[in-house]
Design a protein around this motif. Structure first.
Motif, PDB file in Angstrom:
ATOM      1  N   ALA A   3       0.838  -1.209   0.000  1.00  0.00           N
ATOM      2  CA  ALA A   3       0.000   0.000   0.000  1.00  0.00           C
ATOM      3  C   ALA A   3       0.866   1.250   0.000  1.00  0.00           C
ATOM      4  CB  ALA A   3      -0.936  -0.013   1.203  1.00  0.00           C
ATOM      5  N   ALA A   4       1.937   1.230   0.784  1.00  0.00           N
ATOM      6  CA  ALA A   4       2.838   2.379   0.844  1.00  0.00           C
ATOM      7  C   ALA A   4       3.574   2.577  -0.475  1.00  0.00           C
ATOM      8  CB  ALA A   4       3.835   2.194   1.987  1.00  0.00           C
ATOM      9  N   GLU A   5       4.075   1.486  -1.052  1.00  0.00           N
ATOM     10  CA  GLU A   5       4.844   1.568  -2.290  1.00  0.00           C
ATOM     11  C   GLU A   5       3.995   2.026  -3.469  1.00  0.00           C
ATOM     12  OE1 GLU A   5       6.576  -2.285  -2.813  1.00  0.00           O
ATOM     13  OE2 GLU A   5       7.830  -2.093  -1.025  1.00  0.00           O
ATOM     14  N   THR A   6       2.745   1.586  -3.521  1.00  0.00           N
ATOM     15  CA  THR A   6       1.881   1.902  -4.659  1.00  0.00           C
ATOM     16  C   THR A   6       0.980   3.100  -4.412  1.00  0.00           C
ATOM     17  OG1 THR A   6       0.138   0.395  -3.918  1.00  0.00           O
ATOM     18  CG2 THR A   6       1.840  -0.516  -5.383  1.00  0.00           C
ATOM     19  N   ARG A   7       1.119   3.700  -3.219  1.00  0.00           N
ATOM     20  CA  ARG A   7       0.272   4.833  -2.832  1.00  0.00           C
ATOM     21  C   ARG A   7      -1.216   4.477  -2.933  1.00  0.00           C
ATOM     22  NH1 ARG A   7       3.862   8.844  -2.091  1.00  0.00           N
ATOM     23  NH2 ARG A   7       5.658   8.981  -3.434  1.00  0.00           N
ATOM     24  N   MET A   8      -1.525   3.301  -2.435  1.00  0.00           N
ATOM     25  CA  MET A   8      -2.887   2.789  -2.443  1.00  0.00           C
ATOM     26  C   MET A   8      -3.792   3.725  -1.640  1.00  0.00           C
ATOM     27  SD  MET A   8      -4.062  -0.982  -1.063  1.00  0.00           S
ATOM     28  CE  MET A   8      -2.903  -1.839  -2.132  1.00  0.00           C
ATOM     29  N   GLY A   9      -5.019   3.876  -2.087  1.00  0.00           N
ATOM     30  CA  GLY A   9      -5.985   4.700  -1.389  1.00  0.00           C
ATOM     31  C   GLY A   9      -6.567   3.978  -0.181  1.00  0.00           C
ATOM     32  N   LYS A  10      -7.148   4.760   0.698  1.00  0.00           N
ATOM     33  CA  LYS A  10      -7.701   4.218   1.938  1.00  0.00           C
ATOM     34  C   LYS A  10      -8.819   3.212   1.666  1.00  0.00           C
ATOM     35  CE  LYS A  10      -9.464   5.823   6.390  1.00  0.00           C
ATOM     36  NZ  LYS A  10      -9.708   7.031   7.200  1.00  0.00           N
ATOM     37  N   ALA A  11      -9.741   3.534   0.779  1.00  0.00           N
ATOM     38  CA  ALA A  11     -10.872   2.637   0.499  1.00  0.00           C
ATOM     39  C   ALA A  11     -10.381   1.297  -0.039  1.00  0.00           C
ATOM     40  CB  ALA A  11     -11.837   3.291  -0.487  1.00  0.00           C
ATOM     41  N   GLU A  12      -9.387   1.338  -0.923  1.00  0.00           N
ATOM     42  CA  GLU A  12      -8.852   0.096  -1.487  1.00  0.00           C
ATOM     43  C   GLU A  12      -8.159  -0.741  -0.414  1.00  0.00           C
ATOM     44  OE1 GLU A  12      -5.997  -1.462  -5.138  1.00  0.00           O
ATOM     45  OE2 GLU A  12      -6.078   0.680  -4.690  1.00  0.00           O
ATOM     46  N   LEU A  13      -7.365  -0.093   0.432  1.00  0.00           N
ATOM     47  CA  LEU A  13      -6.683  -0.816   1.496  1.00  0.00           C
ATOM     48  C   LEU A  13      -7.694  -1.451   2.454  1.00  0.00           C
ATOM     49  CD1 LEU A  13      -4.138  -1.676   3.042  1.00  0.00           C
ATOM     50  CD2 LEU A  13      -4.275   0.500   4.271  1.00  0.00           C
ATOM     51  N   LEU A  14      -8.696  -0.695   2.868  1.00  0.00           N
ATOM     52  CA  LEU A  14      -9.698  -1.237   3.786  1.00  0.00           C
ATOM     53  C   LEU A  14     -10.454  -2.397   3.163  1.00  0.00           C
ATOM     54  CD1 LEU A  14     -11.066   2.018   5.447  1.00  0.00           C
ATOM     55  CD2 LEU A  14      -9.493   0.323   6.424  1.00  0.00           C
ATOM     56  N   SER A  15     -10.726  -2.303   1.876  1.00  0.00           N
ATOM     57  CA  SER A  15     -11.407  -3.397   1.176  1.00  0.00           C
ATOM     58  C   SER A  15     -10.549  -4.664   1.194  1.00  0.00           C
ATOM     59  CB  SER A  15     -11.715  -2.970  -0.260  1.00  0.00           C
ATOM     60  OG  SER A  15     -12.311  -4.021  -0.969  1.00  0.00           O
ATOM     61  N   LEU A  16      -9.256  -4.519   0.925  1.00  0.00           N
ATOM     62  CA  LEU A  16      -8.354  -5.671   0.943  1.00  0.00           C
ATOM     63  C   LEU A  16      -8.189  -6.233   2.355  1.00  0.00           C
ATOM     64  CD1 LEU A  16      -5.677  -4.445  -1.615  1.00  0.00           C
ATOM     65  CD2 LEU A  16      -7.370  -6.264  -1.933  1.00  0.00           C
ATOM     66  N   LEU A  17      -8.158  -5.355   3.350  1.00  0.00           N
ATOM     67  CA  LEU A  17      -8.057  -5.822   4.735  1.00  0.00           C
ATOM     68  C   LEU A  17      -9.295  -6.626   5.129  1.00  0.00           C
ATOM     69  CD1 LEU A  17      -6.522  -2.678   6.450  1.00  0.00           C
ATOM     70  CD2 LEU A  17      -5.426  -4.921   6.172  1.00  0.00           C
ATOM     71  N   SER A  70      -0.218   7.442   3.360  1.00  0.00           N
ATOM     72  CA  SER A  70      -0.449   8.869   3.156  1.00  0.00           C
ATOM     73  C   SER A  70      -1.779   9.312   3.755  1.00  0.00           C
ATOM     74  CB  SER A  70      -0.426   9.181   1.651  1.00  0.00           C
ATOM     75  OG  SER A  70      -1.455   8.463   1.002  1.00  0.00           O
ATOM     76  N   PHE A  71      -2.471   8.412   4.447  1.00  0.00           N
ATOM     77  CA  PHE A  71      -3.745   8.713   5.100  1.00  0.00           C
ATOM     78  C   PHE A  71      -3.723   8.075   6.478  1.00  0.00           C
ATOM     79  CE2 PHE A  71      -4.099   5.070   2.266  1.00  0.00           C
ATOM     80  CZ  PHE A  71      -4.486   4.062   3.140  1.00  0.00           C
ATOM     81  N   SER A  72      -4.639   8.506   7.314  1.00  0.00           N
ATOM     82  CA  SER A  72      -4.673   7.940   8.660  1.00  0.00           C
ATOM     83  C   SER A  72      -5.724   6.844   8.748  1.00  0.00           C
ATOM     84  CB  SER A  72      -4.977   9.042   9.682  1.00  0.00           C
ATOM     85  OG  SER A  72      -6.246   9.588   9.426  1.00  0.00           O
ATOM     86  N   LEU A  73      -5.472   5.903   9.624  1.00  0.00           N
ATOM     87  CA  LEU A  73      -6.429   4.847   9.923  1.00  0.00           C
ATOM     88  C   LEU A  73      -6.876   5.026  11.355  1.00  0.00           C
ATOM     89  CD1 LEU A  73      -4.632   1.713   8.428  1.00  0.00           C
ATOM     90  CD2 LEU A  73      -6.665   2.842   7.537  1.00  0.00           C
ATOM     91  N   THR A  74      -8.144   4.770  11.610  1.00  0.00           N
ATOM     92  CA  THR A  74      -8.675   4.836  12.964  1.00  0.00           C
ATOM     93  C   THR A  74      -9.183   3.455  13.367  1.00  0.00           C
ATOM     94  OG1 THR A  74     -10.928   5.334  12.265  1.00  0.00           O
ATOM     95  CG2 THR A  74      -9.437   7.221  12.563  1.00  0.00           C
ATOM     96  N   ALA A  75      -9.415   3.283  14.652  1.00  0.00           N
ATOM     97  CA  ALA A  75      -9.988   2.025  15.132  1.00  0.00           C
ATOM     98  C   ALA A  75     -11.346   1.778  14.474  1.00  0.00           C
ATOM     99  CB  ALA A  75     -10.105   2.049  16.650  1.00  0.00           C
ATOM    100  N   ALA A  76     -12.109   2.837  14.237  1.00  0.00           N
ATOM    101  CA  ALA A  76     -13.415   2.686  13.579  1.00  0.00           C
ATOM    102  C   ALA A  76     -13.258   2.167  12.149  1.00  0.00           C
ATOM    103  CB  ALA A  76     -14.164   4.014  13.575  1.00  0.00           C
ATOM    104  N   ASP A  77     -12.213   2.618  11.446  1.00  0.00           N
ATOM    105  CA  ASP A  77     -11.953   2.123  10.086  1.00  0.00           C
ATOM    106  C   ASP A  77     -11.705   0.621  10.097  1.00  0.00           C
ATOM    107  OD1 ASP A  77     -12.004   4.691   8.923  1.00  0.00           O
ATOM    108  OD2 ASP A  77      -9.853   4.971   9.249  1.00  0.00           O
ATOM    109  N   LEU A  78     -11.101   0.140  11.160  1.00  0.00           N
ATOM    110  CA  LEU A  78     -10.656  -1.246  11.227  1.00  0.00           C
ATOM    111  C   LEU A  78     -11.611  -2.155  11.982  1.00  0.00           C
ATOM    112  CD1 LEU A  78      -6.938  -0.418  11.998  1.00  0.00           C
ATOM    113  CD2 LEU A  78      -7.942  -0.998   9.779  1.00  0.00           C
ATOM    114  N   SER A  79     -12.778  -1.646  12.332  1.00  0.00           N
ATOM    115  CA  SER A  79     -13.728  -2.474  13.075  1.00  0.00           C
ATOM    116  C   SER A  79     -14.252  -3.590  12.175  1.00  0.00           C
ATOM    117  CB  SER A  79     -14.878  -1.619  13.592  1.00  0.00           C
ATOM    118  OG  SER A  79     -15.659  -1.146  12.531  1.00  0.00           O
ATOM    119  N   PRO A  80     -14.700  -4.687  12.778  1.00  0.00           N
ATOM    120  CA  PRO A  80     -15.203  -5.807  11.976  1.00  0.00           C
ATOM    121  C   PRO A  80     -16.341  -5.380  11.054  1.00  0.00           C
ATOM    122  CG  PRO A  80     -14.968  -6.454  14.260  1.00  0.00           C
ATOM    123  CD  PRO A  80     -14.729  -4.968  14.194  1.00  0.00           C
TER     124      PRO A  80
END
Length: 90
Positions: A21-35, A65-75
């Motif tokens: 994600a860091a190397e490709t400058r992945m967006g937040k929505a894409e990263l959360l979807s993959l997670l 390049s963006f922040s993640l919160t506990a709410a972003d990572l909730s089940p």
């Protein structure tokens, strides 16, 4: 807190995903979807999920390049589905 073997494998995959994600400058929505996909594929125990969340909250700020919160990572069962439109029927 010790991780289960499945949790340790998931944490290794999350670490690789974070690097990608860091190397490709992945967006937040894409990263959360993959997670979420990783979470669903591995079906980790609650303790493993918390360890993964802690890892992302600790290491994400240095790499993303963006922040993640506990709410972003909730089940996913506690979050609304992405891109859901509210329809009103008359």
């Amino acid at each position: 807190m010790a991780l289960s073997p499945a949790g340790a494998a998931l944490l290794a995959e999350v670490g690789s995903l974070l690097e990608t994600a860091a190397e490709t400058r992945m967006g937040k929505a894409e990263l959360l979807s993959l997670l979420r996909l990783l979470d669903e594929c591995h079906l980790p125990a609650a303790e493993d999920r918390l360890a993964v969340q802690r890892y992302l909250l600790e290491h994400g700020p240095d790499k993303l390049s963006f922040s993640l919160t506990a709410a972003d990572l909730s089940p996913t069962e506690h979050r609304p589905a992405p891109h859901t439109e509210t329809a009103t029927h008359s």
